[in-house]
Design a protein around this motif. Structure first.
Motif, short mmCIF file in Angstrom:
data_model
loop_
_atom_site.label_atom_id
_atom_site.label_comp_id
_atom_site.label_asym_id
_atom_site.label_seq_id
_atom_site.Cartn_x
_atom_site.Cartn_y
_atom_site.Cartn_z
N THR A 1 1.25 -0.98 -0.39
CA THR A 1 0.40 -0.08 -0.46
C THR A 1 1.28 1.42 0.09
O THR A 1 1.91 1.17 0.63
CB THR A 1 -0.39 0.30 1.09
OG1 THR A 1 0.00 0.27 2.13
CG2 THR A 1 -1.53 -1.18 1.50
N GLY A 2 0.09 2.66 -0.75
CA GLY A 2 0.93 3.70 -0.48
C GLY A 2 0.55 4.77 -0.89
O GLY A 2 -0.73 4.69 -1.77
N SER A 3 0.64 5.97 -0.57
CA SER A 3 0.28 7.03 -0.90
C SER A 3 1.01 7.71 -2.04
O SER A 3 1.97 7.29 -2.57
CB SER A 3 0.12 8.29 0.02
OG SER A 3 -0.28 8.15 0.87
N ARG A 4 -0.32 8.34 -2.76
CA ARG A 4 0.04 8.57 -4.25
C ARG A 4 1.21 10.40 -3.68
O ARG A 4 1.17 11.12 -3.27
CB ARG A 4 -0.77 9.40 -5.00
CG ARG A 4 -0.46 10.11 -6.44
CD ARG A 4 -1.35 10.83 -7.29
NE ARG A 4 -2.32 11.66 -7.12
CZ ARG A 4 -3.38 11.72 -7.07
NH1 ARG A 4 -3.85 11.18 -8.38
NH2 ARG A 4 -4.36 12.97 -6.03
N GLU A 5 2.54 9.91 -4.91
CA GLU A 5 3.60 11.86 -4.68
C GLU A 5 3.11 12.42 -5.80
O GLU A 5 2.59 12.54 -6.79
CB GLU A 5 4.74 10.98 -4.66
CG GLU A 5 4.90 10.08 -3.12
CD GLU A 5 6.01 9.81 -3.24
OE1 GLU A 5 7.14 9.47 -4.10
OE2 GLU A 5 6.70 9.55 -2.14
N GLY A 6 2.81 13.31 -5.20
CA GLY A 6 2.51 15.22 -6.46
C GLY A 6 1.68 14.82 -7.36
O GLY A 6 0.47 14.10 -6.94
N SER A 7 1.51 14.77 -8.76
CA SER A 7 0.64 14.36 -9.57
C SER A 7 0.51 12.81 -10.17
O SER A 7 0.46 13.08 -11.87
CB SER A 7 0.52 15.60 -10.82
OG SER A 7 1.68 15.49 -10.92
N GLU A 8 1.76 11.57 -9.91
CA GLU A 8 1.60 10.88 -10.23
C GLU A 8 1.13 10.40 -10.51
O GLU A 8 -0.23 10.26 -9.85
CB GLU A 8 2.79 9.96 -10.04
CG GLU A 8 2.48 9.68 -8.94
CD GLU A 8 3.68 8.67 -7.81
OE1 GLU A 8 4.40 8.41 -8.48
OE2 GLU A 8 3.32 8.36 -6.18
N ALA A 9 1.27 9.35 -11.99
CA ALA A 9 -0.14 8.43 -12.19
C ALA A 9 -0.39 7.21 -11.25
O ALA A 9 0.89 7.32 -10.71
CB ALA A 9 -0.23 7.95 -13.61
#
Length: 151
Positions: A38-46
């Motif tokens: 699991t993990g959170s999106r960073e910046g505007s990455e797809a």
């Protein structure tokens, strides 16, 4: 995001073999809490890039070695109180996007010790029973029904 807060948008990546053996990781901060990547999106990455990054960071597996599938499915859940400090003050819920990664064999796993203390491969039903997260459990239970399975 430039605020230093995590985005309330994340991925769940269920890593499995064609035989439906599922990789679970044990959280370092919470022994006994088993989960998929699991993990959170960073910046505007797809989101697909978030999935690739998190799989590599948490397991050492390059997703190019398998079949990475975006299930086009998401779950919204309340963020555990103990982890809310990572998010902006008004944030209480997270949207988790579900992916799977099918591998031909079980590779050696290299975990990030600050995140995970152990790992194991389990048959899918047993893996589902070990998950502390309902969304992770439900995704594992759906594996045999996924149209991409076995392709």
């Amino acid at each position: 995001m430039t605020t230093g807060h995590k985005q309330p948008v994340s991925v769940l990546v269920v890593i499995h073999t064609e035989a439906l053996d599922v990789l679970l990781l044990e959280r370092s901060a919470h022994p006994g809490f088993w989960q998929s990547v699991t993990g959170s999106r960073e910046g505007s990455e797809a989101l697909i890039d978030t999935a690739r990054r998190e799989v590599f960071e948490e397991t050492g597996i390059a997703t190019a070695n398998g079949l990475l599938v975006d299930w086009q499915m998401s779950n919204t859940f309340e963020i555990f109180t103990e982890w809310r400090h990572r998010y902006a003050p008004a944030v209480s819920h997270n949207v988790e996007h579900v992916f799977s990664l099918q591998l031909a064999e079980r590779p050696a796993i290299v975990t990030a010790p600050d995140e995970h203390r152990d790992w194991q491969w389990l048959p899918w039903r047993e893996a589902a029973e070990h998950c502390f997260s309902w969304s992770n459990r439900d995704a594992i239970l759906m594996l045999p029904e996924r149209p991409s399975f076995g392709t």
